[in-house]
Design an enzyme around this catalytic site. Structure first.
Site, PDB file in Angstrom:
ATOM      1  N   GLY A  82     -28.728 -44.153  -6.712  1.00  0.00           N
ATOM      2  CA  GLY A  82     -28.661 -42.685  -6.742  1.00  0.00           C
ATOM      3  C   GLY A  82     -27.215 -42.304  -7.006  1.00  0.00           C
ATOM      4  O   GLY A  82     -26.312 -42.810  -6.328  1.00  0.00           O
ATOM      5  N   LYS A  83     -26.997 -41.427  -7.995  1.00  0.00           N
ATOM      6  CA  LYS A  83     -25.613 -41.124  -8.382  1.00  0.00           C
ATOM      7  C   LYS A  83     -24.805 -40.579  -7.217  1.00  0.00           C
ATOM      8  O   LYS A  83     -23.624 -40.915  -7.052  1.00  0.00           O
ATOM      9  CB  LYS A  83     -25.602 -40.160  -9.565  1.00  0.00           C
ATOM     10  N   GLY A  84     -25.429 -39.736  -6.392  1.00  0.00           N
ATOM     11  CA  GLY A  84     -24.701 -39.180  -5.246  1.00  0.00           C
ATOM     12  C   GLY A  84     -24.333 -40.263  -4.246  1.00  0.00           C
ATOM     13  O   GLY A  84     -23.160 -40.433  -3.873  1.00  0.00           O
ATOM     14  N   ALA A  85     -25.335 -41.019  -3.815  1.00  0.00           N
ATOM     15  CA  ALA A  85     -25.103 -42.048  -2.796  1.00  0.00           C
ATOM     16  C   ALA A  85     -24.139 -43.123  -3.297  1.00  0.00           C
ATOM     17  O   ALA A  85     -23.320 -43.647  -2.528  1.00  0.00           O
ATOM     18  CB  ALA A  85     -26.435 -42.673  -2.381  1.00  0.00           C
TER      19      ALA A  85
ATOM     20  N   GLU B 207     -28.793 -34.682 -10.145  1.00  0.00           N
ATOM     21  CA  GLU B 207     -30.079 -35.263  -9.745  1.00  0.00           C
ATOM     22  C   GLU B 207     -30.734 -34.488  -8.600  1.00  0.00           C
ATOM     23  O   GLU B 207     -31.609 -35.024  -7.910  1.00  0.00           O
ATOM     24  CB  GLU B 207     -29.901 -36.744  -9.378  1.00  0.00           C
TER      25      GLU B 207
ATOM     26  N   ASN C 126     -20.216 -38.519 -19.511  1.00  0.00           N
ATOM     27  CA  ASN C 126     -19.969 -39.681 -20.370  1.00  0.00           C
ATOM     28  C   ASN C 126     -20.216 -39.248 -21.820  1.00  0.00           C
ATOM     29  O   ASN C 126     -20.493 -38.073 -22.081  1.00  0.00           O
ATOM     30  CB  ASN C 126     -20.803 -40.904 -19.950  1.00  0.00           C
TER      31      ASN C 126
ATOM     32  N   ALA D  40     -23.865 -47.672 -12.662  1.00  0.00           N
ATOM     33  CA  ALA D  40     -23.025 -46.970 -11.673  1.00  0.00           C
ATOM     34  C   ALA D  40     -21.521 -47.072 -11.949  1.00  0.00           C
ATOM     35  O   ALA D  40     -20.718 -46.691 -11.090  1.00  0.00           O
ATOM     36  CB  ALA D  40     -23.330 -47.445 -10.251  1.00  0.00           C
ATOM     37  N   ALA D  41     -21.141 -47.538 -13.152  1.00  0.00           N
ATOM     38  CA  ALA D  41     -19.702 -47.585 -13.466  1.00  0.00           C
ATOM     39  C   ALA D  41     -19.131 -46.161 -13.491  1.00  0.00           C
ATOM     40  O   ALA D  41     -18.013 -45.915 -13.034  1.00  0.00           O
ATOM     41  CB  ALA D  41     -19.480 -48.267 -14.811  1.00  0.00           C
ATOM     42  N   GLY D  42     -19.925 -45.216 -14.002  1.00  0.00           N
ATOM     43  CA  GLY D  42     -19.491 -43.817 -14.028  1.00  0.00           C
ATOM     44  C   GLY D  42     -19.341 -43.270 -12.605  1.00  0.00           C
ATOM     45  O   GLY D  42     -18.409 -42.510 -12.310  1.00  0.00           O
ATOM     46  N   ASP D  43     -20.258 -43.648 -11.729  1.00  0.00           N
ATOM     47  CA  ASP D  43     -20.168 -43.197 -10.325  1.00  0.00           C
ATOM     48  C   ASP D  43     -18.912 -43.778  -9.673  1.00  0.00           C
ATOM     49  O   ASP D  43     -18.245 -43.113  -8.880  1.00  0.00           O
ATOM     50  CB  ASP D  43     -21.402 -43.649  -9.532  1.00  0.00           C
TER      51      ASP D  43
ATOM     52  N   ALA E  42     -16.229 -52.143 -10.974  1.00  0.00           N
ATOM     53  CA  ALA E  42     -17.670 -52.014 -10.682  1.00  0.00           C
ATOM     54  C   ALA E  42     -18.524 -52.684 -11.743  1.00  0.00           C
ATOM     55  O   ALA E  42     -19.651 -53.107 -11.466  1.00  0.00           O
ATOM     56  CB  ALA E  42     -18.044 -50.537 -10.553  1.00  0.00           C
TER      57      ALA E  42
ATOM     58  N   GLY F  12     -25.670 -54.324  -9.570  1.00  0.00           N
ATOM     59  CA  GLY F  12     -26.166 -53.280  -8.679  1.00  0.00           C
ATOM     60  C   GLY F  12     -25.343 -52.010  -8.768  1.00  0.00           C
ATOM     61  O   GLY F  12     -24.425 -51.891  -9.592  1.00  0.00           O
TER      62      GLY F  12
END
Ligand code: RIB
Length: 307
Positions: A39-42, A140, A184, A249-252, A282, A287
């Site tokens: 999840g992008k937030g988590a 999201e 992105n 999740a590299a962006g996160d 990352a 994961g």
């Protein structure tokens, strides 16, 4: 004022690794199937906690095993989970992710309980305002909820970093409320008319976005680095070269690093560089939350790099 609040999504990621992505109508062999908290937030909340800040997650899971699992793993990562509630009617958000042998990915998410985020989460976040300056949003959860909390947060004098992922036209009013927007190269098309294919077109898109709203554009270009506005200048921060295993999740991770540095008082170029370091590290692990690097790793990594 040191706490960072992430108001956003929690998903269970079901990740399939494969040599190459299938084409339409094709059946192929996957090499591996794994389950990761995402999840992008988590993901951003875990990234921030691993970098040593007080990280608060505000969001909603379902009343199911995925939800319990996500809640417990965030708590184990030292993220404050008091702003996460359980929805009795909806299932926990779930993402199906394909990762090929280059580490590139495609994601299909069913957002479930994330889409129930509303006044309960907004009230919790507003109560936390006295302890924090920085709020982080993604796309999201419902647009109306994001726009409402962003408007109130900014009226209270707080700063907001908005990750417009996945691209969504409904969230566009955020461009005039947030301080930073971090698309992105794909998501940028929802914010500007310029098709971003390289550094030059990213620079053009950057200027276009800056002329539309108040948010400072920071465009993430993966292996080509980041292009951003600093005052009236457009700057390119090259990517750090690493052996890429998995870009999920590299962006996160970039957002977590950028937010951490900004919250610690670093200037814009240093915050972007720090974010790029976190993002690069990352990509070297599998994961989403599990790939977020720790503070010491990032500092050691950045010490050895010149750009
Ligand atoms: O940015 C990566 C995330 O996007 C994944 O963890 C998945 O849950 C989707 O939300």
């Amino acid at each position: 004022m040191d706490d960072v609040i992430v108001f956003g999504s929690l998903n269970m990621d079901l990740v399939v690794n494969m040599e190459r992505l299938p084409i339409q109508g094709e059946t192929i062999n996957g090499t591996d199937l794994s389950r990761f908290p995402g999840g992008k937030g988590a993901n951003q909340a875990v990234g921030i906690a691993r970098l040593g800040l007080n990280s608060f997650m505000v969001g909603r899971v379902g009343n199911d095993d995925f939800g319990k699992n996500l809640f417990n793993s965030l708590a184990n990562e030292n993220v404050d989970v008091s702003g996460i509630s359980q929805d009795i009617l909806e299932s926990t958000g779930t993402a199906i992710i394909y990762v090929d042998s280059n580490g590139d990915n495609t994601i299909v998410a069913v957002y479930g309980s994330n889409m129930k985020c509303g006044s309960r989460e907004i009230d919790f976040t507003i109560e936390k305002k006295p302890d924090s300056d920085l709020l982080m949003l993604q796309n999201e959860i419902p647009a109306i909820t994001s726009i409402d909390i962003a408007t109130r947060w900014s009226e209270l004098g707080g700063r907001i970093i908005w990750d417009p992922a996945p691209a969504s036209e409904k969230h566009l009013p955020l461009l005039n409320v947030c301080d930073f927007v971090t698309p992105n190269e794909v998501e940028v098309s929802s914010l500007s008319n310029t098709r971003v294919t390289n550094i030059e077109s990213a620079k053009k898109a950057c200027m276009e976005i800056a002329s539309i709203g108040t948010a400072v554009p920071i465009i993430k270009l993966g292996g080509q680095g980041v292009v951003y506005m600093d005052g009236s200048k457009v700057i390119h921060q090259p990517a750090f070269k690493v052996n890429v295993l998995d870009t999920v999740a590299a962006g996160d991770a970039f957002n977590a690093g950028f937010a951490t540095a900004l919250n610690e008082g670093k200037n814009l170029p240093d915050s972007v560089r720090f974010g790029c370091g976190v993002g690069a590290l990352a990509t070297m692990k599998r994961g989403a939350q599990s790939a977020m690097p720790y503070r010491e790793e990032v500092e050691r990594f950045l010490e050895t790099r010149v750009s």
